[in-house]
Motif scaffolding. Sequence first.
Motif, mmCIF file in Angstrom:
data_model
loop_
_atom_site.group_PDB
_atom_site.id
_atom_site.type_symbol
_atom_site.label_atom_id
_atom_site.label_comp_id
_atom_site.label_asym_id
_atom_site.label_seq_id
_atom_site.Cartn_x
_atom_site.Cartn_y
_atom_site.Cartn_z
ATOM 1 N N ILE A 73 -16.528 -8.968 37.236
ATOM 2 C CA ILE A 73 -15.160 -8.934 36.722
ATOM 3 C C ILE A 73 -14.999 -9.867 35.529
ATOM 4 O O ILE A 73 -14.428 -9.509 34.496
ATOM 5 N N VAL A 74 -15.515 -11.097 35.654
ATOM 6 C CA VAL A 74 -15.392 -12.088 34.586
ATOM 7 C C VAL A 74 -16.103 -11.622 33.314
ATOM 8 O O VAL A 74 -15.548 -11.680 32.208
ATOM 9 N N ALA A 75 -17.341 -11.142 33.468
ATOM 10 C CA ALA A 75 -18.110 -10.705 32.306
ATOM 11 C C ALA A 75 -17.441 -9.533 31.606
ATOM 12 O O ALA A 75 -17.381 -9.479 30.367
ATOM 13 N N GLY A 76 -16.922 -8.587 32.375
ATOM 14 C CA GLY A 76 -16.243 -7.442 31.776
ATOM 15 C C GLY A 76 -15.034 -7.862 30.961
ATOM 16 O O GLY A 76 -14.831 -7.394 29.833
ATOM 17 N N GLU A 77 -14.234 -8.771 31.503
ATOM 18 C CA GLU A 77 -13.048 -9.242 30.792
ATOM 19 C C GLU A 77 -13.421 -10.027 29.540
ATOM 20 O O GLU A 77 -12.827 -9.847 28.471
ATOM 21 N N MET A 78 -14.422 -10.905 29.642
ATOM 22 C CA MET A 78 -14.822 -11.728 28.501
ATOM 23 C C MET A 78 -15.450 -10.882 27.389
ATOM 24 O O MET A 78 -15.190 -11.117 26.197
ATOM 25 N N ILE A 79 -16.262 -9.911 27.760
ATOM 26 C CA ILE A 79 -16.886 -9.054 26.743
ATOM 27 C C ILE A 79 -15.841 -8.179 26.072
ATOM 28 O O ILE A 79 -15.897 -7.942 24.857
ATOM 29 N N ASP A 80 -14.864 -7.689 26.851
ATOM 30 C CA ASP A 80 -13.774 -6.903 26.256
ATOM 31 C C ASP A 80 -13.005 -7.730 25.221
ATOM 32 O O ASP A 80 -12.574 -7.227 24.187
ATOM 33 N N ARG A 81 -12.838 -9.004 25.503
ATOM 34 C CA ARG A 81 -12.048 -9.861 24.617
ATOM 35 C C ARG A 81 -12.829 -10.326 23.390
ATOM 36 O O ARG A 81 -12.306 -10.342 22.277
ATOM 37 N N GLY A 83 -16.501 -9.609 22.687
ATOM 38 C CA GLY A 83 -17.668 -8.879 22.210
ATOM 39 C C GLY A 83 -18.952 -9.673 22.390
ATOM 40 O O GLY A 83 -19.185 -10.287 23.430
ATOM 41 N N ARG A 84 -19.821 -9.654 21.377
ATOM 42 C CA ARG A 84 -21.108 -10.359 21.413
ATOM 43 C C ARG A 84 -21.984 -9.863 22.565
ATOM 44 O O ARG A 84 -22.461 -10.637 23.397
ATOM 45 N N PHE A 85 -22.224 -8.559 22.563
ATOM 46 C CA PHE A 85 -22.963 -7.929 23.654
ATOM 47 C C PHE A 85 -24.365 -8.521 23.826
ATOM 48 O O PHE A 85 -24.786 -8.844 24.939
ATOM 49 N N LYS A 86 -25.102 -8.650 22.724
ATOM 50 C CA LYS A 86 -26.493 -9.100 22.811
ATOM 51 C C LYS A 86 -26.588 -10.560 23.252
ATOM 52 O O LYS A 86 -27.550 -10.950 23.923
ATOM 53 N N LEU A 87 -25.600 -11.368 22.883
ATOM 54 C CA LEU A 87 -25.595 -12.769 23.310
ATOM 55 C C LEU A 87 -25.429 -12.862 24.821
ATOM 56 O O LEU A 87 -26.129 -13.632 25.498
ATOM 57 N N TRP A 88 -24.519 -12.068 25.369
ATOM 58 C CA TRP A 88 -24.339 -12.031 26.826
ATOM 59 C C TRP A 88 -25.599 -11.487 27.495
ATOM 60 O O TRP A 88 -25.989 -11.949 28.564
ATOM 61 N N HIS A 89 -26.218 -10.510 26.866
ATOM 62 C CA HIS A 89 -27.402 -9.881 27.439
ATOM 63 C C HIS A 89 -28.558 -10.873 27.527
ATOM 64 O O HIS A 89 -29.197 -11.003 28.582
ATOM 65 N N ILE A 90 -28.830 -11.581 26.427
ATOM 66 C CA ILE A 90 -29.962 -12.510 26.440
ATOM 67 C C ILE A 90 -29.678 -13.712 27.336
ATOM 68 O O ILE A 90 -30.572 -14.206 28.037
ATOM 69 N N GLY A 91 -28.413 -14.169 27.377
ATOM 70 C CA GLY A 91 -28.064 -15.277 28.266
ATOM 71 C C GLY A 91 -28.246 -14.911 29.725
ATOM 72 O O GLY A 91 -28.812 -15.679 30.521
ATOM 73 N N GLY A 92 -27.797 -13.710 30.080
ATOM 74 C CA GLY A 92 -27.962 -13.245 31.456
ATOM 75 C C GLY A 92 -29.424 -13.050 31.810
ATOM 76 O O GLY A 92 -29.855 -13.379 32.923
ATOM 77 N N VAL A 141 -23.380 -5.751 32.748
ATOM 78 C CA VAL A 141 -22.101 -5.381 32.129
ATOM 79 C C VAL A 141 -22.246 -5.261 30.620
ATOM 80 O O VAL A 141 -21.740 -4.310 30.005
ATOM 81 N N SER A 142 -22.933 -6.202 29.992
ATOM 82 C CA SER A 142 -23.092 -6.145 28.537
ATOM 83 C C SER A 142 -23.902 -4.922 28.120
ATOM 84 O O SER A 142 -23.587 -4.259 27.130
ATOM 85 N N HIS A 143 -24.944 -4.602 28.885
ATOM 86 C CA HIS A 143 -25.790 -3.456 28.531
ATOM 87 C C HIS A 143 -25.058 -2.140 28.712
ATOM 88 O O HIS A 143 -25.108 -1.256 27.840
ATOM 89 N N MET A 144 -24.344 -1.986 29.816
ATOM 90 C CA MET A 144 -23.631 -0.737 30.075
ATOM 91 C C MET A 144 -22.497 -0.521 29.079
ATOM 92 O O MET A 144 -22.243 0.599 28.642
#
Length: 465
Positions: A73-81, A83-92, A141-144
């Motif tokens: 839930i948190v990741a979906g909300e933060m990415i929606d707000r 962005g920065r998909f690849k940053l979330w992806h590599i961090g995860g 979440v970032s990948h999907m």
Amino acid sequence: MADGKCGEAELEVAEPLGRWPVLSYGVGHMLNDITSACWFTYLLLFLQEIGLAPRDAAIVMLSGQVADGLMTIVAGEMIDRFGRFKLWHIGGSVLVGISFSSVFGGCLLCTILGTDSYLVRTIGYSFFAAVFNIGWAATQVSHMSMVNCMTSNPTSRVALASCRNASTMVANLGLYGIALAVFGIVKAKTCADIVVQYKWIAYVSIFVGCCFLVLFHAGTEEPTLKCEPNCKKRARIAWSYWFKKTLYYQVALLYMLARLITNVSQSLIAFYVTRDLKMNEYSKATIPAIIFCCSFLVSVVLQEMRWNSRRLKSLLTIGATLWVISGAAVFLLPSQMHNLMYPLAVVIGAANALVMVTTIGLESALVGEDLNGCAFVYGSLSFLDKMSCGLALFVLESYDVASSCGEARGLNTVSRYGTGLIPACFAVLAIVVASTLKLQDDDVARADRRARASAAAALEAPLLV
């Protein structure tokens, strides 16, 4: 001016993506997939084999599931707000690699504190299980969510999802291949040997996943097709909108039941084949591999079908019925007839595919044209799935009693209930709920050509998990 830019962006991305962007995107979830297969198949078995009580092993699993559900839930909300998909992806992905090796590679907290006490081991494994699932959820979440922002071309979106699904299948089968090789090379005679076995499985899995991770980041650019508020055709749908729909509760319950059927049985099948059926150690890899191969083949066939409400309900009922039959057979199967587990694995694989493909299809039917609210639907259903699976496994393992190596095991074992009878009961409930579904008929949909095309696109998209 803003509208013009938005229109230009949509026009620019209307061209289909090339093969390399599709392939590089598709392998971006391989690290998650290969570690997830190991997690659900071997975590409880590994923890109990190194000395944790069944209840404490279930606490480790539960801590991870709770963290996963919340982070989704948190990741979906933060990415929606932001962005920065690849940053979330590599961090995860970094969190996944470090924490996964810290669970299956031994108790890192014990090493840091210089103690091997039971309490420290339980806390250490629980902590890194939570970290693993936090990283896993951020990567997932970032990948999907990248798909719709990479291109507006419908064909390319289907290709991206198809490639991702194919990579998931390859990752799962690869994990069982790695496990089979390790179990054959490293013989487990002591607790230390068991740790070495799973350490090698973990390290090889992480290495393979990281290789594909490099391909993903090298071949996939940060998505630029992200509509700003002034480009949106509709306002964001409030959560309360879904709570007023009966179909939301029906689909949520069916998706939860489908996940309970597949995840609970997968988590306990290694116990079942080795302890209840007295099969050899290789069966811990071969039986899950057979199930997954059959599930993959059936899923490929299902992707070629045209979907409508009647077919969704019919195939869901068929899949659930197959699970009722196979679940009852698994529960009653005596160890002397353990070879029958091979054809049963084929039936279970087909049933898993039918149940999962149709319930994900129902998610698409529920969302329909309400695309500005789809994030909440997928996120909330995923949260429900992860919490329910964690709680179910915790309750089951709370009643498990470790038995001696040569002790005879009857029908009253947690692994028999969790692999056979309980998933069969979930399947019965799924049949009942499916019978109450009321979906829009295709004849009604034809009245509006545009709505019909949108619904068809939603239901014809790849549905593999």
